[in-house]
Design a protein around this motif. Structure first.
Motif, PDB file in Angstrom:
ATOM      1  N   THR A 375       0.797  -1.233   0.000  1.00  0.00           N
ATOM      2  CA  THR A 375       0.000   0.000   0.000  1.00  0.00           C
ATOM      3  C   THR A 375       0.824   1.274   0.000  1.00  0.00           C
ATOM      4  N   ASN A 376       2.089   1.158   0.387  1.00  0.00           N
ATOM      5  CA  ASN A 376       2.808   2.406   0.659  1.00  0.00           C
ATOM      6  C   ASN A 376       3.851   2.774  -0.402  1.00  0.00           C
ATOM      7  N   ALA A 377       3.765   2.132  -1.587  1.00  0.00           N
ATOM      8  CA  ALA A 377       4.657   2.527  -2.682  1.00  0.00           C
ATOM      9  C   ALA A 377       3.815   2.560  -3.959  1.00  0.00           C
ATOM     10  N   ASP A 378       4.191   3.410  -4.914  1.00  0.00           N
ATOM     11  CA  ASP A 378       3.378   3.497  -6.136  1.00  0.00           C
ATOM     12  C   ASP A 378       3.637   2.265  -7.008  1.00  0.00           C
ATOM     13  N   PRO A 379       2.729   1.978  -7.970  1.00  0.00           N
ATOM     14  CA  PRO A 379       2.872   0.738  -8.741  1.00  0.00           C
ATOM     15  C   PRO A 379       4.222   0.581  -9.436  1.00  0.00           C
ATOM     16  N   ASP A 380       4.788   1.680  -9.968  1.00  0.00           N
ATOM     17  CA  ASP A 380       6.090   1.553 -10.646  1.00  0.00           C
ATOM     18  C   ASP A 380       7.189   1.130  -9.684  1.00  0.00           C
ATOM     19  N   SER A 381       7.187   1.768  -8.510  1.00  0.00           N
ATOM     20  CA  SER A 381       8.218   1.408  -7.517  1.00  0.00           C
ATOM     21  C   SER A 381       8.027  -0.030  -7.058  1.00  0.00           C
ATOM     22  N   LEU A 382       6.758  -0.443  -6.925  1.00  0.00           N
ATOM     23  CA  LEU A 382       6.496  -1.831  -6.507  1.00  0.00           C
ATOM     24  C   LEU A 382       7.051  -2.810  -7.529  1.00  0.00           C
ATOM     25  N   LEU A 383       6.805  -2.505  -8.813  1.00  0.00           N
ATOM     26  CA  LEU A 383       7.294  -3.404  -9.875  1.00  0.00           C
ATOM     27  C   LEU A 383       8.808  -3.548  -9.780  1.00  0.00           C
ATOM     28  N   LYS A 384       9.491  -2.399  -9.615  1.00  0.00           N
ATOM     29  CA  LYS A 384      10.962  -2.443  -9.560  1.00  0.00           C
ATOM     30  C   LYS A 384      11.428  -3.192  -8.309  1.00  0.00           C
ATOM     31  N   ALA A 385      10.800  -2.891  -7.181  1.00  0.00           N
ATOM     32  CA  ALA A 385      11.267  -3.492  -5.921  1.00  0.00           C
ATOM     33  C   ALA A 385      11.078  -5.009  -5.952  1.00  0.00           C
ATOM     34  N   VAL A 386       9.923  -5.459  -6.451  1.00  0.00           N
ATOM     35  CA  VAL A 386       9.673  -6.912  -6.470  1.00  0.00           C
ATOM     36  C   VAL A 386      10.609  -7.577  -7.477  1.00  0.00           C
ATOM     37  N   SER A 387      10.912  -6.876  -8.560  1.00  0.00           N
ATOM     38  CA  SER A 387      11.817  -7.467  -9.527  1.00  0.00           C
ATOM     39  C   SER A 387      13.231  -7.598  -8.915  1.00  0.00           C
ATOM     40  N   THR A 388      13.652  -6.616  -8.126  1.00  0.00           N
ATOM     41  CA  THR A 388      14.938  -6.725  -7.415  1.00  0.00           C
ATOM     42  C   THR A 388      14.915  -7.926  -6.456  1.00  0.00           C
ATOM     43  N   LEU A 389      13.810  -8.054  -5.709  1.00  0.00           N
ATOM     44  CA  LEU A 389      13.692  -9.197  -4.792  1.00  0.00           C
ATOM     45  C   LEU A 389      13.761 -10.506  -5.565  1.00  0.00           C
ATOM     46  N   GLY A 390      13.092 -10.524  -6.717  1.00  0.00           N
ATOM     47  CA  GLY A 390      13.079 -11.719  -7.572  1.00  0.00           C
ATOM     48  C   GLY A 390      14.501 -12.121  -7.948  1.00  0.00           C
ATOM     49  N   GLU A 391      15.337 -11.107  -8.295  1.00  0.00           N
ATOM     50  CA  GLU A 391      16.740 -11.426  -8.644  1.00  0.00           C
ATOM     51  C   GLU A 391      17.466 -12.026  -7.448  1.00  0.00           C
ATOM     52  N   ILE A 392      17.211 -11.462  -6.269  1.00  0.00           N
ATOM     53  CA  ILE A 392      17.922 -11.952  -5.081  1.00  0.00           C
ATOM     54  C   ILE A 392      17.486 -13.385  -4.725  1.00  0.00           C
ATOM     55  N   VAL A 393      16.151 -13.613  -4.726  1.00  0.00           N
ATOM     56  CA  VAL A 393      15.705 -14.963  -4.317  1.00  0.00           C
ATOM     57  C   VAL A 393      16.079 -16.012  -5.360  1.00  0.00           C
ATOM     58  N   SER A 394      16.246 -15.592  -6.605  1.00  0.00           N
ATOM     59  CA  SER A 394      16.579 -16.565  -7.661  1.00  0.00           C
ATOM     60  C   SER A 394      17.978 -17.135  -7.484  1.00  0.00           C
ATOM     61  N   VAL A 395      18.879 -16.382  -6.832  1.00  0.00           N
ATOM     62  CA  VAL A 395      20.240 -16.930  -6.673  1.00  0.00           C
ATOM     63  C   VAL A 395      20.443 -17.594  -5.313  1.00  0.00           C
ATOM     64  N   GLN A 396      19.384 -17.596  -4.482  1.00  0.00           N
ATOM     65  CA  GLN A 396      19.503 -18.302  -3.181  1.00  0.00           C
ATOM     66  C   GLN A 396      19.418 -19.806  -3.431  1.00  0.00           C
ATOM     67  N   ILE A 397      20.117 -20.562  -2.609  1.00  0.00           N
ATOM     68  CA  ILE A 397      20.005 -22.024  -2.760  1.00  0.00           C
ATOM     69  C   ILE A 397      18.968 -22.538  -1.769  1.00  0.00           C
TER      70      ILE A 397
END
Ligand SMILES: Cc1ncc(COP(=O)(O)O)c(C=O)c1O
Length: 397
Positions: A375-397
């Motif tokens: 709720t506390n970030a605009d849709p563009d920022s949400l898209l970017k932030a989740v995509s960053t998280l996606g990159e991080i979780v993708s390299v976790q074992i």
């Protein structure tokens, strides 16, 4: 020289954990950070356009009375105006049975104060709202955890605990739960209402998010299905402004309400009169009912943006729910995932969320989960932030 008064602290004080989330929130003023961590309403949803009008109406009607001490039960015009609002949640209550609290948190503290003695069993969902644990902890409860699945609390597990541990009360957030965003289905609401009625059990139904429904069918409160077994609580924090610190409580009829009032008296005498007067006019003149669709219109695209970003950027072995409202969703990684480690990496890349472990009465659980606020970030920022998280979780074992 500074004195160390720590030895003076009461034994119960040691159980007061500072909220790990508050510690996380302190970091969020950092420039450039996108926070999916808070449970904070977007300031754009506050009704700033009507505030001047509300203040002038309050001064016209009550003048200095709006700054005076008032009843612990709450400012009568607010309680009167709240009865029709509560019907939105199928809660039927007369003015004298509605209590005003200092936010929902004020109710949770009063409940803990009057009901929990050292070692008393209290049934909570697993995971549950951290602020409730903080409110209850000083009174020394023994938590017993109700099993949950994607539809929320499992009725059979609740019945089993009622038989085995006879908890003082059950604490549930049945609609768009914090932290998971899960909602109890109608079938489960009925089953739980039936169970608590049969066992003569007491349920605390904490309901801050029900008005924030973006799609799907409105579900009635459990209070409406078992009115004499439920202390119902809701708040103005998400539909007016959290800084006002105002909530509403509807306990079962009878003596419990008097004890809640006595407990509140010791804490703050009453909730602030000016805020209550503002809320009274906000309700009476229909501003609240007009504001809710605006809030919903603000948050729904944010939820959609987060879901779209998760679908795009998170690996196939991660799972998350698709809530129909509220402020949060819950994403869980495969076994072995450590979201605290992911949290530290995310912070380095200016994204914050809350690791799931903080929401369990038993801290050894929830290591693979994360709570994501949309709720506390605009849709563009949400898209970017989740995509960053996606990159991080993708390299976790
Ligand atoms: C489930 C739940 N209960 C209570 C509260 C406290 O809200 P209030 O601002 O009304 O004290 C919150 C706030 O986020 C919450 O999520």
């Amino acid at each position: 020289m500074e004195s160390d008064f720590t030895p003076l602290l009461a034994a119960r004080t040691q159980t007061m954990s500072g909220s790990a989330i508050r510690e996380i929130l302190k970091l969020l003023g950092r420039p450039g950070i996108v926070s999916l961590a808070g449970g904070i309403p977007a300031p754009d949803t506050f009704p700033m356009d009507v505030l001047e009008h509300l203040f002038s109406r309050v001064l016209e009607r009550w003048g200095s009375g709006a700054f005076q001490y008032d009843l612990t039960e709450g400012f009568i015009p607010l309680r009167e105006a709240s009865a029709p609002y509560l019907r939105r949640f199928a809660v039927e209550a007369e003015t004298e049975h509605i209590l005003v609290t200092s936010g929902s948190q004020g109710l949770l503290d009063a409940v803990g104060k009057i009901l929990i003695g050292p070692g008393d069993a209290v049934a909570v969902e697993s995971p549950t709202y951290l602020g409730a644990l903080q409110a209850f902890n000083p009174y020394g409860p023994r938590y017993i955890e109700i099993e949950t699945d994607t539809e929320g609390a499992v009725p059979d597990s609740l019945e089993h605990l009622l038989l085995k541990d006879k908890p003082k009360f059950i604490y549930l957030v049945p609609t768009f739960q914090n932290p998971t965003g899960r909602t109890l289905s109608m079938v489960r609401r009925r089953a739980i209402a039936d169970i608590i009625t049969r066992h003569g059990a007491l349920l605390v139904e904490d309901d801050p998010y029900a008005a924030l429904r973006y799609r799907g069918e409105v579900l009635p409160s459990i209070k409406s299905l078992a009115p004499e077994n439920v202390i119902y609580g809701t708040t103005f924090s998400k539909v007016f402004a959290p800084g006002l610190r105002l909530g509403l409580a509807v306990p079962p009829k009878g003596l419990l309400a008097d004890w809640l009032v006595k407990a509140k008296q010791g804490t703050d005498l009453h909730s602030n009169t000016l805020g209550q007067a503002l809320a009274a006019v906000y309700l009476e003149e229909g501003h609240l009912e007009r504001q809710i669709p605006k809030i919903v219109g603000h948050y729904a695209p944010r939820l959609d943006a987060m879901l779209m970003a998760l679908d795009r950027s998170f690996p196939a072995d991660w799972h998350w729910n698709r809530p129909e409202g509220g402020m949060f969703l819950w994403a869980v990684g495969p076994a072995g995932t450590d979201t605290l480690e992911i949290y530290h990496q995310a912070l380095e890349r200016n994204v914050a969320f809350v690791p799931g472990r903080y929401f369990y009465a038993d801290p050894a659980r929830g290591e693979a989960a994360m709570r994501l606020n949309f709720t506390n970030a605009d849709p563009d920022s949400l898209l970017k932030a989740v995509s960053t998280l996606g990159e991080i979780v993708s390299v976790q074992i």
